[in-house]
Design an enzyme around this catalytic site. Structure first.
Site, PDB file in Angstrom:
ATOM      1  N   PRO A 193      93.249 -14.240  16.793  1.00  0.00           N
ATOM      2  CG  PRO A 193      93.615 -13.111  18.764  1.00  0.00           C
ATOM      3  CD  PRO A 193      93.567 -14.460  18.189  1.00  0.00           C
ATOM      4  CD  GLU A 194      94.859 -15.126  10.904  1.00  0.00           C
ATOM      5  OE1 GLU A 194      95.231 -14.657   9.819  1.00  0.00           O
ATOM      6  OE2 GLU A 194      94.328 -16.240  11.014  1.00  0.00           O
TER       7      GLU A 194
ATOM      8  NE  ARG B  42      92.301 -23.296  24.405  1.00  0.00           N
ATOM      9  CZ  ARG B  42      91.984 -23.850  23.237  1.00  0.00           C
ATOM     10  NH1 ARG B  42      92.891 -23.980  22.313  1.00  0.00           N
ATOM     11  NH2 ARG B  42      90.765 -24.267  23.000  1.00  0.00           N
TER      12      ARG B  42
ATOM     13  NE  ARG C   5     113.092 -17.359   2.549  1.00  0.00           N
ATOM     14  CZ  ARG C   5     112.701 -16.901   3.742  1.00  0.00           C
ATOM     15  NH1 ARG C   5     112.642 -15.607   3.964  1.00  0.00           N
ATOM     16  NH2 ARG C   5     112.386 -17.744   4.705  1.00  0.00           N
TER      17      ARG C   5
END
Length: 276
Positions: free
Chosen positions: A2-3, A112, A151
């Site tokens: 799931p994202e 899991r 960054r």
DNA sequence: AGTGGCCCCTGGCGGC
DNA sequence: TGCCGCCAGGGGCCAC
């Protein structure tokens, strides 16, 4: 896995469901560690007799507002899913928490066991640290470029960093970088304004497509995965993820696999050169 | 600031 | 056919 699109799909489904406004009559905690920051008894007692009033999404978190002002945060992690079932229901080995209403139950199914449910009075403590929503209009190309400019890490690692930008996981990161024609190991601050705009646009394209297909257009069922990380031959819209050694859909070069930020990373060495 | 290592877990795989 | 061992994967935490 799931994202953001998968969580968004669950969110809209729950929002339209009968759980909103229904009295919670019982809570079964079948795997204690699914409950974060609280023991199972406290979790149970605080939820029974309450109602969910709202459902929203922030990054990969589901955010359920409760009628006493508290909030239930749900993170599906790798293998979690939420299943609504009419009573009487059939129990499942992999159900970790069951929230029962009069006429139905909400099951947190998670083989899991990485998923978490957090009942809290201060959701901001967990959600406030997240980066911006990639689909939000508040995030424009200029702001995104500015974020990247400060960054020095590899761009793929940043896309996976939920504090940098929220909701992107391994599959959508690889697919976004492919569409934007950027090597996963490009150093973020070296991206030009044009490249970062391309990346933001690609991210939105793959996330929107995922939502439009209810989260199934990418990684369409884990059964399609083979042991070497490749996908089965069933049709899906993945261009690079899990396609190691197979042809790039754009130039037919073999897709390469490497490790970035401890995650398997798939890219086309021809379409996504490290040196622009 | 950035990276790498480790941990949590289990299904599913390769190797034997 | 079966058993053992390994690995993926999101994210938190820690060490450097």
């Amino acid at each position: 896995m799931p994202e953001l699109p998968e969580v968004e799909t669950v969110c809209t489904d729950l929002r339209d469901s009968a759980i909103i406004g229904s009295l919670i009559v019982a809570v079964d905690v079948l795997w204690e560690r699914t409950i974060g920051m609280m023991d199972a008894d406290t979790f149970r007692k605080r939820l029974v007799g309450r109602k969910f009033l709202t459902v929203s999404r922030r990054g990969k978190f589901l955010v359920l507002g409760i009628d006493d002002g508290s909030t239930l945060l749900i993170h599906l992690r790798m293998s979690g899913s939420l299943v609504l079932m009419d009573n009487p229901d059939t129990p499942d080995d992999h159900d970790r928490v069951i929230i029962r209403f009069d006429a139905l139950s909400l099951r947190f199914h998670d083989p899991r066991k990485f998923g978490r449910m957090i009942l809290t009075d201060e959701p901001g403590h967990f959600l406030g640290r997240l980066g911006p929503e990639p689909l939000s209009e508040d995030l424009d190309a200029v702001a995104f470029h500015h974020m990247l400019l400060t960054r020095r890490g590899r761009v793929k690692a940043l896309l996976l960093d939920q504090h940098f930008i929220a909701g992107i996981g391994n599959i959508y990161a690889d697919e976004s970088l492919f569409i934007a024609r950027l090597h996963p190991c490009r150093i973020a601050c070296t991206l030009s304004a044009v490249e970062s705009a391309r990346l933001l646009s690609a991210i939105r394209q793959v996330l929107s497509a995922g939502i439009a297909h209810r989260g199934t257009s990418l990684g369409d069922g884990e059964s399609n995965f083979k042991s070497d990380g490749s996908m089965g031959s069933h049709g899906n819209s993945l261009s690079v993820f899990g396609r190691t050694g197979r042809q790039c859909p754009r130039c037919s070069s073999p897709i390469e696999r490497t490790i970035v930020a401890q995650r398997s990373t798939h890219f086309c060495p021809h379409c996504q050169p490290l040196q622009p």
